[in-house]
Design a protein around this motif. Structure first.
Motif, PDB file in Angstrom:
ATOM      1  N   LEU A 159       0.691  -1.307   0.278  1.00 46.17           N
ATOM      2  CA  LEU A 159       0.570   0.000   0.161  1.00 46.17           C
ATOM      3  C   LEU A 159       0.803   0.949   0.192  1.00 46.17           C
ATOM      4  CD1 LEU A 159      -2.949  -1.604   2.785  1.00 46.17           C
ATOM      5  CD2 LEU A 159      -2.492  -1.463   0.299  1.00 46.17           C
ATOM      6  N   GLY A 160       2.055   1.470   0.387  1.00 43.83           N
ATOM      7  CA  GLY A 160       2.931   2.188   0.022  1.00 43.83           C
ATOM      8  C   GLY A 160       3.028   2.861   1.568  1.00 43.83           C
ATOM      9  N   PRO A 161       2.974   4.181   1.429  1.00 49.92           N
ATOM     10  CA  PRO A 161       3.576   4.888   2.121  1.00 49.92           C
ATOM     11  C   PRO A 161       2.053   4.878   3.855  1.00 49.92           C
ATOM     12  CG  PRO A 161       3.847   6.730   0.477  1.00 49.92           C
ATOM     13  CD  PRO A 161       3.876   4.930   0.394  1.00 49.92           C
ATOM     14  N   LEU A 162       1.319   5.288   4.388  1.00 51.77           N
ATOM     15  CA  LEU A 162       1.123   5.936   5.552  1.00 51.77           C
ATOM     16  C   LEU A 162       0.994   6.649   6.895  1.00 51.77           C
ATOM     17  CD1 LEU A 162      -0.453   1.657   5.546  1.00 51.77           C
ATOM     18  CD2 LEU A 162      -1.528   3.812   4.190  1.00 51.77           C
ATOM     19  N   THR A 163      -0.322   7.132   6.442  1.00 49.49           N
ATOM     20  CA  THR A 163       0.338   7.984   7.884  1.00 49.49           C
ATOM     21  C   THR A 163      -0.898   7.833   8.956  1.00 49.49           C
ATOM     22  OG1 THR A 163       1.223   9.951   7.418  1.00 49.49           O
ATOM     23  CG2 THR A 163       0.102  10.403   9.287  1.00 49.49           C
ATOM     24  N   LEU A 164      -0.400   7.106  10.492  1.00 50.45           N
ATOM     25  CA  LEU A 164      -1.386   6.699  11.059  1.00 50.45           C
ATOM     26  C   LEU A 164      -1.662   7.135  12.354  1.00 50.45           C
ATOM     27  CD1 LEU A 164      -0.760   2.967  10.718  1.00 50.45           C
ATOM     28  CD2 LEU A 164      -2.211   3.494  10.132  1.00 50.45           C
ATOM     29  N   ARG A 165      -2.869   7.106  12.535  1.00 50.04           N
ATOM     30  CA  ARG A 165      -2.774   7.849  14.416  1.00 50.04           C
ATOM     31  C   ARG A 165      -3.173   6.603  15.545  1.00 50.04           C
ATOM     32  NH1 ARG A 165      -3.505  12.646  16.296  1.00 50.04           N
ATOM     33  NH2 ARG A 165      -3.460  13.862  13.966  1.00 50.04           N
ATOM     34  N   THR A 166      -3.016   6.660  16.809  1.00 53.53           N
ATOM     35  CA  THR A 166      -3.340   5.932  17.885  1.00 53.53           C
ATOM     36  C   THR A 166      -4.512   6.459  18.287  1.00 53.53           C
ATOM     37  OG1 THR A 166      -1.875   6.658  19.352  1.00 53.53           O
ATOM     38  CG2 THR A 166      -1.257   5.181  17.490  1.00 53.53           C
ATOM     39  N   ALA A 167      -4.829   5.895  18.949  1.00 56.70           N
ATOM     40  CA  ALA A 167      -6.203   6.047  19.699  1.00 56.70           C
ATOM     41  C   ALA A 167      -5.990   4.808  20.607  1.00 56.70           C
ATOM     42  CB  ALA A 167      -7.788   6.120  19.078  1.00 56.70           C
ATOM     43  N   ALA A 168      -6.396   5.078  22.122  1.00 62.39           N
ATOM     44  CA  ALA A 168      -5.626   4.157  23.099  1.00 62.39           C
ATOM     45  C   ALA A 168      -6.681   4.643  24.389  1.00 62.39           C
ATOM     46  CB  ALA A 168      -4.353   4.888  24.298  1.00 62.39           C
ATOM     47  N   THR A 169      -7.351   2.886  24.380  1.00 62.22           N
ATOM     48  CA  THR A 169      -8.782   3.002  25.148  1.00 62.22           C
ATOM     49  C   THR A 169      -8.628   2.375  26.970  1.00 62.22           C
ATOM     50  OG1 THR A 169     -10.185   3.045  23.757  1.00 62.22           O
ATOM     51  CG2 THR A 169     -11.494   2.259  25.840  1.00 62.22           C
ATOM     52  N   VAL A 170      -8.410   3.326  27.676  1.00 64.54           N
ATOM     53  CA  VAL A 170      -8.297   2.555  28.618  1.00 64.54           C
ATOM     54  C   VAL A 170      -9.224   2.242  29.762  1.00 64.54           C
ATOM     55  CG1 VAL A 170      -6.735   2.403  31.023  1.00 64.54           C
ATOM     56  CG2 VAL A 170      -5.770   2.874  28.933  1.00 64.54           C
ATOM     57  N   PHE A 171      -9.357   0.774  30.473  1.00 63.99           N
ATOM     58  CA  PHE A 171     -10.743   0.763  31.325  1.00 63.99           C
ATOM     59  C   PHE A 171     -10.420   1.091  32.380  1.00 63.99           C
ATOM     60  CE2 PHE A 171     -10.387  -3.594  28.382  1.00 63.99           C
ATOM     61  CZ  PHE A 171     -11.806  -2.876  27.284  1.00 63.99           C
ATOM     62  N   SER A 172     -11.525   1.637  32.826  1.00 64.53           N
ATOM     63  CA  SER A 172     -11.487   2.372  34.473  1.00 64.53           C
ATOM     64  C   SER A 172     -11.438   1.661  35.165  1.00 64.53           C
ATOM     65  CB  SER A 172     -12.961   3.077  34.712  1.00 64.53           C
ATOM     66  OG  SER A 172     -13.659   2.102  34.632  1.00 64.53           O
ATOM     67  N   GLY A 173     -10.844   1.530  36.579  1.00 62.36           N
ATOM     68  CA  GLY A 173     -10.804   0.397  37.849  1.00 62.36           C
ATOM     69  C   GLY A 173      -9.379  -0.098  37.437  1.00 62.36           C
ATOM     70  N   ALA A 174      -9.548  -1.479  37.785  1.00 67.94           N
ATOM     71  CA  ALA A 174      -7.798  -2.325  36.970  1.00 67.94           C
ATOM     72  C   ALA A 174      -8.416  -2.524  36.033  1.00 67.94           C
ATOM     73  CB  ALA A 174      -8.535  -4.048  37.485  1.00 67.94           C
ATOM     74  N   SER A 175      -6.348  -1.829  35.620  1.00 66.73           N
ATOM     75  CA  SER A 175      -5.877  -1.232  33.568  1.00 66.73           C
ATOM     76  C   SER A 175      -5.088  -2.326  33.735  1.00 66.73           C
ATOM     77  CB  SER A 175      -5.416   0.357  33.428  1.00 66.73           C
ATOM     78  OG  SER A 175      -4.020   0.235  34.476  1.00 66.73           O
ATOM     79  N   ASP A 176      -5.280  -3.368  33.575  1.00 65.54           N
ATOM     80  CA  ASP A 176      -4.784  -4.239  32.838  1.00 65.54           C
ATOM     81  C   ASP A 176      -4.972  -4.544  31.638  1.00 65.54           C
ATOM     82  OD1 ASP A 176      -3.669  -6.037  35.717  1.00 65.54           O
ATOM     83  OD2 ASP A 176      -5.862  -6.101  36.121  1.00 65.54           O
ATOM     84  N   TYR A 177      -5.956  -4.348  31.194  1.00 63.86           N
ATOM     85  CA  TYR A 177      -5.709  -4.451  29.236  1.00 63.86           C
ATOM     86  C   TYR A 177      -5.635  -2.913  28.816  1.00 63.86           C
ATOM     87  CZ  TYR A 177      -5.892  -9.840  29.930  1.00 63.86           C
ATOM     88  OH  TYR A 177      -5.378 -11.049  30.214  1.00 63.86           O
ATOM     89  N   SER A 178      -5.834  -2.349  27.565  1.00 66.63           N
ATOM     90  CA  SER A 178      -5.997  -1.343  26.942  1.00 66.63           C
ATOM     91  C   SER A 178      -6.223  -1.897  25.784  1.00 66.63           C
ATOM     92  CB  SER A 178      -5.110  -0.195  26.856  1.00 66.63           C
ATOM     93  OG  SER A 178      -3.544  -0.907  26.757  1.00 66.63           O
ATOM     94  N   ILE A 179      -6.880  -0.938  25.184  1.00 68.04           N
ATOM     95  CA  ILE A 179      -6.993  -0.975  22.950  1.00 68.04           C
ATOM     96  C   ILE A 179      -6.578   0.095  22.116  1.00 68.04           C
ATOM     97  CG2 ILE A 179      -8.184  -1.454  21.717  1.00 68.04           C
ATOM     98  CD1 ILE A 179     -10.360  -2.708  23.829  1.00 68.04           C
ATOM     99  N   VAL A 180      -5.469  -0.688  21.181  1.00 67.89           N
ATOM    100  CA  VAL A 180      -5.034   0.690  20.830  1.00 67.89           C
ATOM    101  C   VAL A 180      -5.451   0.458  19.667  1.00 67.89           C
ATOM    102  CG1 VAL A 180      -2.551   1.681  19.537  1.00 67.89           C
ATOM    103  CG2 VAL A 180      -2.965   0.889  22.193  1.00 67.89           C
ATOM    104  N   THR A 181      -6.225   1.989  18.759  1.00 69.56           N
ATOM    105  CA  THR A 181      -6.793   1.398  17.271  1.00 69.56           C
ATOM    106  C   THR A 181      -6.033   2.283  16.667  1.00 69.56           C
ATOM    107  OG1 THR A 181      -9.069   1.396  18.646  1.00 69.56           O
ATOM    108  CG2 THR A 181      -8.823   2.347  16.372  1.00 69.56           C
ATOM    109  N   TYR A 182      -5.660   2.260  15.288  1.00 74.05           N
ATOM    110  CA  TYR A 182      -4.897   3.174  14.608  1.00 74.05           C
ATOM    111  C   TYR A 182      -5.792   3.188  13.524  1.00 74.05           C
ATOM    112  CZ  TYR A 182      -1.667   0.608  16.492  1.00 74.05           C
ATOM    113  OH  TYR A 182      -0.353  -0.102  17.883  1.00 74.05           O
ATOM    114  N   VAL A 183      -6.215   5.063  13.473  1.00 75.28           N
ATOM    115  CA  VAL A 183      -6.537   6.063  12.360  1.00 75.28           C
ATOM    116  C   VAL A 183      -6.281   6.530  11.404  1.00 75.28           C
ATOM    117  CG1 VAL A 183      -8.671   5.964  14.275  1.00 75.28           C
ATOM    118  CG2 VAL A 183      -6.767   7.810  14.015  1.00 75.28           C
TER     119      VAL A 183
END
Length: 280
Positions: free
Chosen positions: A233-257
């Protein structure tokens, strides 16, 4: 003066009828922690830990003991022994089954959200091992993780891999940013033996030691933009978006837009998102 960590103990587990404070002390030493290190990890005072272990505090709260359970990362028999000792001391229960299900649900919820995202996304555990990928993320990053989404791989190990890093532009800027965020997010976990093992492993990677020694901790999971080159696909410009669960933050989600119009068009062509405008 820097406090040296205590070596993990190979001592026998506490006997089933041991007093609660003795159980805490034995399990703490088994994890190689001082009273001060356990206090910091559990976000309690050192005096509180001292009073627990010496038997001076006879009615510790469920919240405090849950914090100690998480700080010591207790599982299996050790976790059960501490819960039983707590019940013997206070007459209260930690509701072990509910606590285990809450953590399991968080991991499964993160994976469910990842797999149902149209955007490329993955979830991370607290030491940044990737616990779930979706298909767009596999296609975007062209990673062969044993041919199976969900293969457990550490994010920094991927970014610092000598063969893989060439696709990021500029690579060092991205590596420094991620390493600073990792230091910030794991600052309360450095006492864990698995953290120390991971850190030693990462420091064997080319340039990791140099960048780690000159990078300060970041300020949390703020969004940032980076560039990469995809084989097809060639060159791409990506922005990250992180989602952190409230309370116990054992897991998070990273999304690329998409980070620019060209990448937006590429994402749309591959069905990796709904048609949404991106600001220039």
């Amino acid at each position: 003066m820097q406090v040296q960590p205590i070596a993990p103990s190979q001592a026998s587990p506490p006997p089933p009828d041991a007093p609660f404070g003795e159980v805490v002390a034995i399990l703490r030493r088994k994890r190689g922690l001082s009273q001060g290190q356990l206090a910091r990890a559990a976000r309690l005072s050192r005096t509180y830990i001292y009073h627990l272990e010496s038997g001076k505090r006879l009615a510790p709260s469920v919240r405090a003991i849950r914090a100690i359970l998480r700080a010591l990362d207790l599982r299996g028999e050790d976790r059960l022994l501490l819960a039983q000792a707590f019940t013997q001391l206070t007459g209260n229960y930690l509701d072990e089954e509910s606590d285990t299900l809450d953590l399991l649900d968080q991991r499964e919820l993160a994976a469910l959200l990842v797999h149902n995202s149209a955007f490329p996304a993955h979830s991370l555990d607290r030491l940044w091992h990737i616990s779930a990928w979706n298909t767009p993320a596999h296609e975007l990053f062209e990673l062969d993780l044993a041919g199976a989404p969900g293969a457990n791989t550490q994010l920094l190990a991927i970014v610092f891999d000598p063969a893989y890093r060439t696709r990021f532009r500029p690579w060092e800027e991205l590596a420094r940013r991620l390493l600073a965020e990792f230091k910030h997010n794991t600052r309360s976990l450095t006492y864990l033996p698995e953290y120390r093992t991971l850190w030693r492993s990462l420091r064997t990677l080319p340039d990791f030691r140099r960048i780690a020694d000159s990078s300060d901790p970041g300020w949390g999971s703020a969004s940032f933009v980076f560039q990469m080159r995809h084989a097809r696909l060639g060159p791409l410009t990506l922005r990250t978006a992180a989602t952190v669960f409230s309370g116990a933050s054992d897991y998070s989600i990273v999304t690329y837009v998409p980070g620019d119009q060209q990448t937006l068009a590429t994402f749309a062509a591959h069905g990796w998102q709904a048609q949404l405008p991106v600001s220039s």
